[in-house]
Structures are given as C-alpha cells and as structure tokens.
Design an enzyme around this catalytic site. Structure first.
Site, mmCIF file in Angstrom:
data_model
loop_
_atom_site.group_PDB
_atom_site.id
_atom_site.type_symbol
_atom_site.label_atom_id
_atom_site.label_comp_id
_atom_site.label_asym_id
_atom_site.label_seq_id
_atom_site.Cartn_x
_atom_site.Cartn_y
_atom_site.Cartn_z
ATOM 1 N N ARG A 6 -6.366 -3.089 10.184
ATOM 2 C CA ARG A 6 -6.324 -4.157 9.179
ATOM 3 C C ARG A 6 -4.884 -4.631 8.949
ATOM 4 O O ARG A 6 -4.481 -5.664 9.452
ATOM 5 C CB ARG A 6 -6.972 -3.661 7.866
ATOM 6 C CG ARG A 6 -7.471 -4.781 6.972
ATOM 7 C CD ARG A 6 -6.414 -5.502 6.170
ATOM 8 N NE ARG A 6 -5.572 -4.601 5.382
ATOM 9 C CZ ARG A 6 -4.470 -4.992 4.751
ATOM 10 N NH1 ARG A 6 -4.071 -6.262 4.827
ATOM 11 N NH2 ARG A 6 -3.729 -4.131 4.082
ATOM 12 N N ASP A 7 -4.080 -3.861 8.235
ATOM 13 C CA ASP A 7 -2.735 -4.345 7.908
ATOM 14 C C ASP A 7 -1.887 -4.492 9.159
ATOM 15 O O ASP A 7 -1.029 -5.373 9.240
ATOM 16 C CB ASP A 7 -2.057 -3.398 6.916
ATOM 17 C CG ASP A 7 -0.861 -4.055 6.220
ATOM 18 O OD1 ASP A 7 -0.911 -5.276 5.986
ATOM 19 O OD2 ASP A 7 0.112 -3.358 5.915
ATOM 20 N N HIS B 238 1.544 3.210 0.199
ATOM 21 C CA HIS B 238 1.522 2.339 1.380
ATOM 22 C C HIS B 238 2.939 1.824 1.589
ATOM 23 O O HIS B 238 3.438 1.021 0.799
ATOM 24 C CB HIS B 238 0.547 1.186 1.108
ATOM 25 C CG HIS B 238 0.478 0.148 2.190
ATOM 26 N ND1 HIS B 238 -0.532 0.114 3.119
ATOM 27 C CD2 HIS B 238 1.287 -0.896 2.485
ATOM 28 C CE1 HIS B 238 -0.355 -0.919 3.934
ATOM 29 N NE2 HIS B 238 0.754 -1.550 3.578
ATOM 30 N N HIS C 167 6.084 0.228 4.160
ATOM 31 C CA HIS C 167 6.499 -0.457 5.386
ATOM 32 C C HIS C 167 7.883 0.044 5.760
ATOM 33 O O HIS C 167 8.704 0.335 4.888
ATOM 34 C CB HIS C 167 6.520 -1.976 5.177
ATOM 35 C CG HIS C 167 5.157 -2.581 5.250
ATOM 36 N ND1 HIS C 167 4.767 -3.423 6.254
ATOM 37 C CD2 HIS C 167 4.085 -2.443 4.451
ATOM 38 C CE1 HIS C 167 3.506 -3.796 6.074
ATOM 39 N NE2 HIS C 167 3.064 -3.224 4.969
ATOM 40 N N CYS D 150 6.131 -7.924 9.194
ATOM 41 C CA CYS D 150 6.125 -8.388 7.819
ATOM 42 C C CYS D 150 6.352 -9.879 7.874
ATOM 43 O O CYS D 150 7.370 -10.333 8.390
ATOM 44 C CB CYS D 150 7.224 -7.701 7.017
ATOM 45 S SG CYS D 150 7.425 -8.380 5.356
ATOM 46 N N ASN E 230 4.240 -1.301 9.426
ATOM 47 C CA ASN E 230 3.848 -0.112 8.687
ATOM 48 C C ASN E 230 4.571 1.109 9.225
ATOM 49 O O ASN E 230 5.099 1.107 10.334
ATOM 50 C CB ASN E 230 2.333 0.111 8.844
ATOM 51 C CG ASN E 230 1.505 -0.949 8.144
ATOM 52 O OD1 ASN E 230 0.861 -1.769 8.785
ATOM 53 N ND2 ASN E 230 1.514 -0.935 6.834
#
Lengths: 304, 304
Positions: free
Chosen positions: B13-14, B210, B212, B243, B252
């Site tokens: 997903r991310d 979460h 990055h 990003c 991530n």
C-alpha cells in the site's frame, strides 16, 4: 546525555580511503577546509599508513603541507587528526605537524594481522609507548578499537574482549578511546553494552564512536551512543566511504544527516546544515558520483 | 521494551502508492504473499481511496479478490489491512473482505484538507462512528494520525495537538493508534515525547509507529519507539515508497533493515531475513528499478 555532541569529520581520511576515485591533495585540503567552514573543529585529515596498501592516502604529507600553508587553522581552534597503525606512522604524523594522532588497534586477531601486519599484543606494545611520545611532541593521542562490534573474518567480537583492550589503553594513559563499527554490524543495544563496559574499565577516558551506515543502523547507533554519554561521533560529509568488505554498501554515517538529527533533537553540534549540504554537493562533483549516500542533502532540512 | 516487536508490512500500500511504476494486481497480490512467506502476519494490502487521486490503488478490489481466491490467509493467522480516509472507504473495505481497517486523520488542517478534502473535525466525526461499524462487520479498526511529527505545509506540529487527537480516538474506543511520520522529519526524542504523550491520554490503546527514512532517521526512530513501548512498527520491503514531497528521498523504513537490527538486538520480529532479501530482489525487478533503498539486501546480514 548532554545538550551538545561533537562530530569529528572523517571524510578526508576514512571517507576518501574507501572511494575508488583518486582525489588530488588540493581537493583533499579543500574538503578539510569545507568541513571547517561548516563548523567542524576536529577533522581526521590524513593517515600515515603503507602507501602500497592504501594508495589514496599516499599524499598525506602534501595534504598536511597544503593545510598548514593556507590558513592558521590552529588559531581557529581546529584540530587536524592523523591516523596511524604503528610507531612508524606516529613518527610520520609528528613530522607532518598534525594536532592529534589516532592510533588503531583492531579487536580481532585476524583483522589486526591483515590491517597492521602484527598481532594485537604487538600493536598494544607500540601504543603503550605512544602517549609519552605524543606528549613530548605536544600532540593529543587517541586510540580506536576497530571492528569492536564484529569482524569480517572472525564474526562476533565479545564485549569482554573489547573491554580488556580498553582497560589496557586506560593503563597506558590514553585520553580518548573510540569504538569503531568498521564493517557496520552494530546495533543500538550493542552500542549501549559496549560503551558501558568500556566506561567501567576506563572511567577517565573520553569516549568516541565511529559508525558505518552499511546496514542502515548508523543513526540509531549514534543516538544510542549519545544516550550512553559518548562525547564525540565520527561522520563523513555525503556519507562517503563505502566498505571494502561489502562492495554495494554505503559508508560512514553522513555528517549532514547526523547534524540534522541532533538539531531536531535540540542537541548542538556546532555544524551548519546548509554549509554541509553545499559541501556534499561539491564532493559529489569531485568524486564524479551520480549521488552520495547522505539523505538530507536530497530531501532538505526541516522546517525548510 | 519487550523481547518482541511486530512489524506490519506496508509495501503493497504505502510503498507502491508512492512509486511511479504501475504494478499489476497480480504482482501486488504476489508481494503480499511474499511478505507472508517471510513471516509477516499483518499486511497493509490495499487502500480504498479516490482512484483519481491515487491511481496506483484503483485495483484494490481486484487485489483483495485475488488474495481471498488464492489461499486461506486467515487460517495462517494473516490479517490483511485496508487503509481508508472516510466512511465511503470504510464501506468499500468491508465489502472487499479485509480483516482490519486503518482509518487516517492528518494532524495538520492543511494536510487533512488536501488529503481527505474535509477539516480534521469532519474526519474525526466519521472516525467516531467507525468502531461500531467495524465491530458489526467483524473487523478490527485502527487509526493513523498522519504528519504527527511535522507537516509539509504547516511546518511543526505541536505534541499537544497530536495528544488532543489521540484523546479523541481513545474516547471513540479506537483499539490501535498509529503515529505516522509521513514526511520523514521525526527524531528519536520526538518519538519518545509523542508516544509518551499519547500513552498518557490513551492508556488502553495499542501503539504503533510508521516512519519514513527520508532523512536517514528511520531506524533510530524505530529503536526509540521500541524503547517507548510501541508494539508495532510499519515497514516496507526494499524501503520502497519515496515521498511525494521530497522527490529524491527514500521511502518507508526497509523491512529487511529493521528485521536485521532487531535480530542483532535479540528482539524477535518473526521475520526471516533471507526471505525478505529475496522478496526485495523480486520487487526490484517488478519495479524495473536499478536499486531499492534497503541496505541489508546489498550488504548482507551478519554473521553471514
């Protein structure tokens, strides 16, 4: 934990030593001066080692001559460090007019034999004489215990073994002890454990840490070291340095990334982030690299 | 601090959402299964958002259908998470047969308006109804507070503001609260401060983080989160994700790097490092990328 941490710039030595590109003495001196302009007050500028083994450092005398000829760095409070592996290197460093000598002993026998050509006991014997030699020459002396978190040849390195070497160094009167994660296998708990053990046997010594970001743990280790009361951290502009034992891996902890993290934490490094980012851009050009490992140079600081 | 930490795999997903390459539903499902093979037991598989805004996630229903059609992941203890921004997304997630819904509220008004098209108050109103809706559908529900460490539009985000939102979520009965460093500006002390503040106002909630690695602080932040008692950390195989606000930056925290660090620390993640490295290699091929940001994939684990 303090509100201040010192960052020792090691790109001119550990950084360039592990880059393929051969950099001129003029550019090496320029790199030192760029670090100074960005706020660095201790710079590992050169090493005095076998030029056949490390051709990148063969021009150490010329680099030092250029630095001494250009500016009065001492008047600006800048200390230039020369790295040495033995007594011969120590004598060369003194002759080249460095301010500090950083002697290396490797924590593993196999690696010490490969790196310095003698057993650990012989390296320690030479180090035992070094504080007096350095004092007579008016230099500071520190010792790095390399591969203190693991060895590419022997694997795990016991914390007790690292502490035994540190205890020897304390007996010799070594003022600063650096634990180096030469191949980038340390983790934050190992950092805490090892520095706690070294402090116990060398309570008078100033502690310094040298991390590689080979496996992405460099900044986590730096944070743990700061938490453990370590006074100084080595770092390299752009994160240059690589690792000869892991060809695709990145190098030293990037100075600009470390400066950014500590600034966000409210911990002073004395470094200016935009100047470091400029220096990393310049160094990228000198090396002819498409990119350097440092991340803040790409993403920018925060707040912008 | 525990001897175990859960890593939630968010690459499908991310990770993929922020990659330029469009990946097929078949490859997305394969990525989820590779994460499961490597030991992941919670995977953020899809999001149910506006397909015009995020075209990479337009095939969420197809990805879920493939995953439900192939294997009985529930029998293997695997929980598939769908990310949603509003009630409409929640209804779609339920219809698509996810196991968990992750609702997002952004900590800054400007970013929440851009991301979800409504003020924070309206997002919170929709979240307040979500626990009951999810319970009736037999799903778990968590909420992520995005940009909890800083906002690309508004700059600094006050810890008190994050805590106020967390207190609201606790009032609604949200079981898991995630603080997300969406743009990668967090530092380890901020992690400690923010999770301590959230725990104070939401003592019943399970905490998740979460991060990055945009500015190289991802693993340092993960270490600080673990030290702060955070139960789960998001990570992405290969460190994919980028990003959108920092084009040259990495994404991530790489799952394999996190798994490596915790393994070295003696903290169990349940993940198998060689399988993660294999998955990262496969993903690199799918994305047609020359390299992914993860470092352990390049340097190898230790001891070898």
């Amino acid at each position: 934990m303090t509100a201040r941490i010192e960052i020792v710039e090691v790109s001119p030595r550990d950084g360039l030593q592990n880059e393929k590109a051969m950099v001129s003495a003029s550019d090496k001196a320029a790199l030192v001066l760029k670090a100074v302009e960005a706020g660095a007050r201790r710079v590992e500028a050169v090493s005095f080692v076998n030029p056949r083994a490390v051709p990148q450092m063969a021009d150490a005398d010329e680099v030092m001559a250029r630095l001494r000829g250009q500016q009065d760095l001492r008047a600006r409070g800048v200390s230039l460090i020369g790295l040495v592996l033995n007594r011969r290197g120590l004598d060369r460093a003194i002759a080249a007019d460095v301010d500090e000598v950083n002697f290396v002993v490797v924590a593993s026998e196999t690696f010490n034999a490969r790196n310095q050509g003698v057993p650990i006991s012989e390296t320690l014997r030479q180090i035992s004489e070094a504080p007096q030699v350095a004092r007579q020459a008016g230099l500071k002396l520190g010792v790095t215990i390399a591969a203190a978190f693991g060895c590419p040849f022997e694997g795990e390195v016991a914390v007790e073994h690292v502490a035994r070497i540190a205890a020897e160094l304390a007996d010799y009167g070594v003022a600063e002890i650096t634990l180096a994660d030469t191949i980038g296998v340390g983790d934050p708990l190992a950092v805490e454990t090892r520095f706690t053990a070294v402090r116990a046997v060398a309570p008078e010594a100033v502690l310094r840490a040298h991390f590689h970001n080979t496996r992405n743990t460099g900044l986590a280790n730096a944070f743990a070291a700061w938490r453990s009361g370590v006074a100084s951290l080595d770092a390299s502009i752009g994160g240059i340095g690589g690792c000869p034992f892991a060809p695709a891996a990145t190098g030293n902890v990037p100075t600009e990334d470390l400066a950014y993290m500590f600034a966000r934490m409210g911990v002073s490094t004395g470094l200016d982030l935009p100047s470091l980012i400029d220096a990393a851009g310049w160094l990228k050009g000198v090396l002819g690299a498409p990119a350097l490992p440092g991340m803040v140079s790409k993403a920018g600081g925060f707040p912008a």
